[in-house]
Design a protein around this motif. Structure first.
Motif, PDB file in Angstrom:
ATOM      1  N   GLN A  85      87.734 -56.425  11.768  1.00 20.51           N
ATOM      2  CA  GLN A  85      86.799 -55.368  12.153  1.00 20.51           C
ATOM      3  C   GLN A  85      85.700 -55.261  11.112  1.00 20.51           C
ATOM      4  O   GLN A  85      85.952 -55.090   9.927  1.00 20.51           O
ATOM      5  CB  GLN A  85      87.554 -54.050  12.273  1.00 20.51           C
ATOM      6  CG  GLN A  85      86.727 -52.915  12.849  1.00 20.51           C
ATOM      7  CD  GLN A  85      87.594 -51.715  13.187  1.00 20.51           C
ATOM      8  OE1 GLN A  85      88.462 -51.788  14.038  1.00 20.51           O
ATOM      9  NE2 GLN A  85      87.355 -50.629  12.476  1.00 20.51           N
ATOM     10  N   SER A  98      81.103 -50.825  14.056  1.00 18.95           N
ATOM     11  CA  SER A  98      81.294 -50.162  15.344  1.00 18.95           C
ATOM     12  C   SER A  98      79.957 -50.087  16.056  1.00 18.95           C
ATOM     13  O   SER A  98      78.894 -50.243  15.442  1.00 18.95           O
ATOM     14  CB  SER A  98      81.887 -48.762  15.159  1.00 18.95           C
ATOM     15  OG  SER A  98      80.972 -47.940  14.441  1.00 18.95           O
ATOM     16  N   GLN A  99      80.028 -49.827  17.376  1.00 19.99           N
ATOM     17  CA  GLN A  99      78.812 -49.729  18.167  1.00 19.99           C
ATOM     18  C   GLN A  99      79.097 -48.911  19.429  1.00 19.99           C
ATOM     19  O   GLN A  99      80.250 -48.712  19.815  1.00 19.99           O
ATOM     20  CB  GLN A  99      78.318 -51.120  18.570  1.00 19.99           C
ATOM     21  CG  GLN A  99      79.277 -51.858  19.486  1.00 19.99           C
ATOM     22  CD  GLN A  99      78.769 -53.229  19.896  1.00 19.99           C
ATOM     23  OE1 GLN A  99      77.755 -53.685  19.397  1.00 19.99           O
ATOM     24  NE2 GLN A  99      79.475 -53.884  20.804  1.00 19.99           N
ATOM     25  N   PRO A 139      88.937 -47.565  21.588  1.00 19.17           N
ATOM     26  CA  PRO A 139      87.844 -46.990  20.783  1.00 19.17           C
ATOM     27  C   PRO A 139      88.111 -47.108  19.291  1.00 19.17           C
ATOM     28  O   PRO A 139      89.263 -47.198  18.837  1.00 19.17           O
ATOM     29  CB  PRO A 139      87.799 -45.516  21.225  1.00 19.17           C
ATOM     30  CG  PRO A 139      88.538 -45.471  22.518  1.00 19.17           C
ATOM     31  CD  PRO A 139      89.568 -46.551  22.450  1.00 19.17           C
ATOM     32  N   HIS A 140      87.036 -47.096  18.535  1.00 18.14           N
ATOM     33  CA  HIS A 140      87.111 -47.022  17.083  1.00 18.14           C
ATOM     34  C   HIS A 140      87.270 -45.545  16.740  1.00 18.14           C
ATOM     35  O   HIS A 140      86.310 -44.762  16.849  1.00 18.14           O
ATOM     36  CB  HIS A 140      85.831 -47.611  16.486  1.00 18.14           C
ATOM     37  CG  HIS A 140      85.893 -47.791  14.994  1.00 18.14           C
ATOM     38  ND1 HIS A 140      86.148 -46.752  14.121  1.00 18.14           N
ATOM     39  CD2 HIS A 140      85.734 -48.896  14.221  1.00 18.14           C
ATOM     40  CE1 HIS A 140      86.137 -47.200  12.878  1.00 18.14           C
ATOM     41  NE2 HIS A 140      85.888 -48.506  12.919  1.00 18.14           N
ATOM     42  N   ALA A 162      85.062 -43.933  13.802  1.00 19.47           N
ATOM     43  CA  ALA A 162      83.643 -43.910  14.158  1.00 19.47           C
ATOM     44  C   ALA A 162      83.372 -42.915  15.277  1.00 19.47           C
ATOM     45  O   ALA A 162      82.340 -42.234  15.284  1.00 19.47           O
ATOM     46  CB  ALA A 162      83.190 -45.304  14.572  1.00 19.47           C
ATOM     47  N   THR A 163      84.294 -42.774  16.222  1.00 19.25           N
ATOM     48  CA  THR A 163      84.129 -41.799  17.308  1.00 19.25           C
ATOM     49  C   THR A 163      84.156 -40.378  16.766  1.00 19.25           C
ATOM     50  O   THR A 163      83.323 -39.532  17.134  1.00 19.25           O
ATOM     51  CB  THR A 163      85.234 -42.005  18.360  1.00 19.25           C
ATOM     52  OG1 THR A 163      85.146 -43.319  18.895  1.00 19.25           O
ATOM     53  CG2 THR A 163      85.092 -40.998  19.482  1.00 19.25           C
ATOM     54  N   ARG A 211      82.734 -44.784  20.302  1.00 20.77           N
ATOM     55  CA  ARG A 211      82.295 -45.996  19.620  1.00 20.77           C
ATOM     56  C   ARG A 211      83.392 -47.060  19.756  1.00 20.77           C
ATOM     57  O   ARG A 211      84.583 -46.753  19.694  1.00 20.77           O
ATOM     58  CB  ARG A 211      82.036 -45.739  18.134  1.00 20.77           C
ATOM     59  CG  ARG A 211      80.938 -44.727  17.862  1.00 20.77           C
ATOM     60  CD  ARG A 211      79.563 -45.253  18.262  1.00 20.77           C
ATOM     61  NE  ARG A 211      78.497 -44.342  17.888  1.00 20.77           N
ATOM     62  CZ  ARG A 211      78.048 -43.360  18.648  1.00 20.77           C
ATOM     63  NH1 ARG A 211      78.601 -43.162  19.855  1.00 20.77           N
ATOM     64  NH2 ARG A 211      77.071 -42.574  18.234  1.00 20.77           N
ATOM     65  N   LEU A 212      82.972 -48.283  19.960  1.00 19.05           N
ATOM     66  CA  LEU A 212      83.897 -49.412  20.059  1.00 19.05           C
ATOM     67  C   LEU A 212      83.804 -50.254  18.792  1.00 19.05           C
ATOM     68  O   LEU A 212      82.723 -50.373  18.193  1.00 19.05           O
ATOM     69  CB  LEU A 212      83.572 -50.277  21.277  1.00 19.05           C
ATOM     70  CG  LEU A 212      83.679 -49.612  22.649  1.00 19.05           C
ATOM     71  CD1 LEU A 212      83.329 -50.613  23.748  1.00 19.05           C
ATOM     72  CD2 LEU A 212      85.067 -49.050  22.878  1.00 19.05           C
ATOM     73  N   PRO A 213      84.920 -50.864  18.378  1.00 21.34           N
ATOM     74  CA  PRO A 213      84.869 -51.678  17.161  1.00 21.34           C
ATOM     75  C   PRO A 213      84.112 -52.982  17.368  1.00 21.34           C
ATOM     76  O   PRO A 213      84.099 -53.541  18.466  1.00 21.34           O
ATOM     77  CB  PRO A 213      86.351 -51.946  16.860  1.00 21.34           C
ATOM     78  CG  PRO A 213      87.022 -51.830  18.183  1.00 21.34           C
ATOM     79  CD  PRO A 213      86.269 -50.797  18.963  1.00 21.34           C
ATOM     80  N   ARG A 230      84.168 -56.717  16.025  1.00 19.77           N
ATOM     81  CA  ARG A 230      85.110 -57.598  15.327  1.00 19.77           C
ATOM     82  C   ARG A 230      84.535 -59.003  15.188  1.00 19.77           C
ATOM     83  O   ARG A 230      83.877 -59.496  16.101  1.00 19.77           O
ATOM     84  CB  ARG A 230      86.444 -57.668  16.079  1.00 19.77           C
ATOM     85  CG  ARG A 230      87.113 -56.306  16.250  1.00 19.77           C
ATOM     86  CD  ARG A 230      88.421 -56.442  17.013  1.00 19.77           C
ATOM     87  NE  ARG A 230      89.022 -55.137  17.271  1.00 19.77           N
ATOM     88  CZ  ARG A 230      89.799 -54.499  16.407  1.00 19.77           C
ATOM     89  NH1 ARG A 230      90.061 -55.057  15.235  1.00 19.77           N
ATOM     90  NH2 ARG A 230      90.305 -53.319  16.702  1.00 19.77           N
TER      91      ARG A 230
END
Length: 700
Positions: free
Chosen positions: A451, A454-455, A465-466, A469-470, A496-498, A500
């Motif tokens: 990882q 995040s985005q 989800p991350h 970050a969320t 937010r999604l990680p 990687r």
């Protein structure tokens, strides 16, 4: 198709067998047959409101929705067919933490996945060979253990997951690896019939169904009900079926004689034989049950190497059965049928499925399709004097006798040179960082790996989800959102999604020089061994491969890009050599294949591997044309490697020049092996160390 129907029926009787893998060519009704099985499964009684389909008379003490109050409220529903899409995530399969409830309500809630939905039903994976390996492992573990275990963020859940696992695949699109193939209980091969009568009957039934689906189903309702009742009766009888100690010993001897790894095959054969005895209405396993089980459970377990065919020679299987004392049925033991309804079962409303199998069918008569004058006849070799059809004239030269059977007088085809033994090849990578399908070759941003950030979800992307970050995205807005008290108010825009960084799989397109300039058969064998070693590396790294060959006056796409590395190895082994060297045509064909693949699979980055000595001898200005095409490929940014097959003291270094024009790595043939690279590094390190010691001695 009979074996397929039998294997599915036996797994419906005993899901502990471990599922069925159906391998077959396209258009053989694999998916249709599997989906039809659901209607034959008995209905199940479930506890009302239980998301994990607990049985009222056998409540799972570890059910996440438990404990269930007594007395329970039950209902009856049909058995489910749950289909697992190839692109499913691990969270979708196993289930995960219910993130919204966890953050907003402060509770740990588990959201069940597809394995929970498939409990006491059927889990179907179409194109299982295209499913990521880690998901295949998850499915097979659950099928073997009967339970699914989920370990996620602060969630530890285990629940029952007993289902009939069925996977279908087309071998042309790639094989399952041997260790995954072994995890399926049974495997069957299906193919479309080549009998016109059978194919015509298939068309009639399909057209009849399309014209009146309800009426067509009604015609077979009685037979379907009888088959479903037989499955239910066999399930009830199964616990009373006895497997004697003598039969256990015979099964162990059979697997030892078949030389299969591990003891999974022994257990699968025992469970399948028990199910087949119950399916046949008997309470004791006999030789015939074990023979049927061995035919379904052993062939795919003989595959040891990646390029071995995933089936077993029938003669080897018969020999193993003979060695285990299962060559025939002892006196007094009935030899059960291979499958199908019992002798007193309901008749087919349309008569027998195969009209050519009856005693008076057209296939048995002297004028039927299989008779002497039928179209299915093979050409007969006459016993008359020399010179008649199908027989070369007396005294004909050997090369004349090897000409094509059409009698066109074509020159004999060159025999392909055998490939040498493969070895561990050095890793060839595409430069830069891609964003392709997860694999094991080049660096890329993928769904697995380390990882790095995040985005926001882009284009409807989904996944786990991350969490940090969320929470960080939502925290500054809590006062504006009016939060009072514990918990966090989330909005979809907070998720937010990680991001990687891992490895991706690539398209490895081989452009292989098969002309006469490649030299002697021993040299061709070394070249084929090098390509076979690179193919083995591509197999292990989950790549797609393609094969373009050029010889004589043209280039040929010997294998369109595919995940079936085994097919590429087979095409390579049968590749003949000889003739002139159309290098420009080979590069042009490779360029066209790459252009099409960029449109078809834009996420997968290619790597062009040109295997040649660099000569170009087909037509005027052949070398100049080849250099021009190489410049076009370089201008398009095509990553490439040139494997230089030139040997001997006097070398023209044409392949090195070609590599320069392609902007490619130049790799001599002897450097393809990973050991050669290791030895070179080791020798260079040793020589430097020796030089350092020598310099130190001189200084002192």
């Amino acid at each position: 198709m009979d074996d397929m129907a039998l294997a599915l029926s036996l797994c419906a009787v005993s899901p502990a067998i471990g599922g069925v893998l159906v391998r077959g060519e396209k258009g053989t009704a694999k998916s249709t047959t599997v989906r039809a099985l659901t209607a034959l499964l008995p209905a199940v009684d479930v506890i009302e409101g239980c998301r994990f389909s607990c049985a009222p008379d056998a409540v799972d003490p570890q059910c996440p929705d438990g404990p269930h109050p007594a007395p329970v409220s039950a209902r009856t529903r049909p058995a489910r067919l749950v289909e697992l899409p190839v692109g499913a995530s691990e969270d979708r399969v196993l289930g995960a933490l219910h993130l919204e409830r966890a953050l907003s309500e402060g509770v740990t809630a588990y959201d069940p996945g597809l394995l929970a939905a498939a409990h006491r039903g059927l889990l179907y994976v179409d194109e299982v060979n295209l499913l990521p390996d880690h998901l295949v492992d998850v499915l097979l573990d659950a099928a073997a253990m009967g339970r699914a275990t989920v370990e996620r963020e602060s969630v530890s859940v285990t629940h029952a997951a007993r289902f009939v696992l069925v996977g279908t695949m087309n071998p042309e699109e790639g094989e399952l690896r041997p260790q995954l193939l072994d995890r399926f209980g049974l495997t069957v091969e299906v193919a479309a019939s080549r009998d016109p009568q059978v194919r015509a009957e298939v068309m009639r039934r399909r057209l009849a169904y399309e014209a009146d689906p309800a009426g067509f189903a009604a015609r077979y309702a009685e037979a379907d009900a009888a088959l479903g009742a037989r499955v239910a009766d066999a399930r009830k009888l199964l616990p009373t079926v006895r497997l004697t100690d003598e039969m256990v010993t015979r099964i162990a001897a059979l697997c030892a004689a078949a030389d299969v790894d591990g003891v999974r095959a022994d257990l699968v054969i025992a469970r399948t034989a028990l199910a087949h005895a119950a399916w046949s209405g008997r309470t004791e396993v006999v030789n015939g049950d074990v023979r049927v089980a061995a035919r379904l459970a052993l062939p795919h377990r003989r595959r040891r190497n990646p390029f071995d065919p995933p089936e077993q020679d029938q003669a080897d299987l018969d020999r193993a059965l003979d060695d285990a004392g299962l060559d025939d049925t002892p006196p007094g033991e009935p030899d059960p049928p291979a499958g199908g309804p019992p002798p007193d079962g309901p008749p087919d409303p349309d008569g027998p499925d195969d009209p050519v199998d009856g005693p008076d069918g057209p296939g048995d008569g002297p004028d039927g399709p299989d008779g002497p004058d039928g179209p299915g006849d093979a050409p007969q070799q006459p016993d008359g004097p020399a010179g008649q059809a199908g027989e070369p004239p007396a005294g004909a030269a050997p090369e004349q006798q090897q000409r094509d059977p059409e009698g066109a007088g074509a020159p004999p085809q060159p025999r392909p040179a055998p490939a040498g033994a493969p070895y561990r090849a050095r890793v060839l990578r595409v430069p830069g960082t891609g964003a392709g399908v997860a694999g094991r070759r080049s660096a890329a941003m993928t769904t697995t790996g380390r990882q790095v950030g995040s985005q926001r979800p882009v284009g409807g992307a989904a996944g786990r989800p991350h969490l940090v970050a969320t929470l960080s995205a939502a925290a500054p807005h809590q006062r504006a959102r009016g939060r009072r008290g514990p918990g966090i108010l989330l909005r979809p825009s907070d998720v937010r999604l990680p991001v990687r960084q891992g490895r991706e799989s690539n398209l490895i397109l081989f452009c292989l020089d098969a002309s006469g300039s490649m030299g002697a058969r021993a040299r061709v064998g070394a070249v084929k061994a090098a390509v076979l070693s690179l193919l083995l590396d591509a197999y292990q790294r989950r790549d797609k491969v393609g094969l373009v060959t050029f010889r004589a006056a043209a280039a040929e796409l010997a294998l369109p890009p595919t995940s079936s590395v085994e097919v590429a190895a087979a095409r390579l082994a049968a590749l003949p050599t000889g003739g002139r060297t159309p290098l420009a045509e080979g590069l042009l064909r490779a360029r066209e294949v790459l252009r099409v693949e960029r449109v078809r699979d834009p996420r997968r980055r290619p790597l062009l591997v040109v295997v040649t000595d660099g000569r170009a001898t087909a037509g005027a200005d052949a070398l100049a044309r080849a250099r021009h095409v190489a410049g076009l490929l370089a201008a398009e940014g095509t990553p490439a490697v040139v494997v230089d097959c030139e040997q001997g003291r006097m070398r023209m270094r044409l392949a090195a020049d070609l590599a320069g024009r392609l902007g490619a790595e130049h790799l001599p043939l002897e450097s393809v092996a990973a050991d050669a690279l290791t030895d070179a590094v080791r020798s260079r390190t040793t020589s430097r160390a020796a030089g350092t010691v020598r310099s130190g001695s001189e200084a002192s």
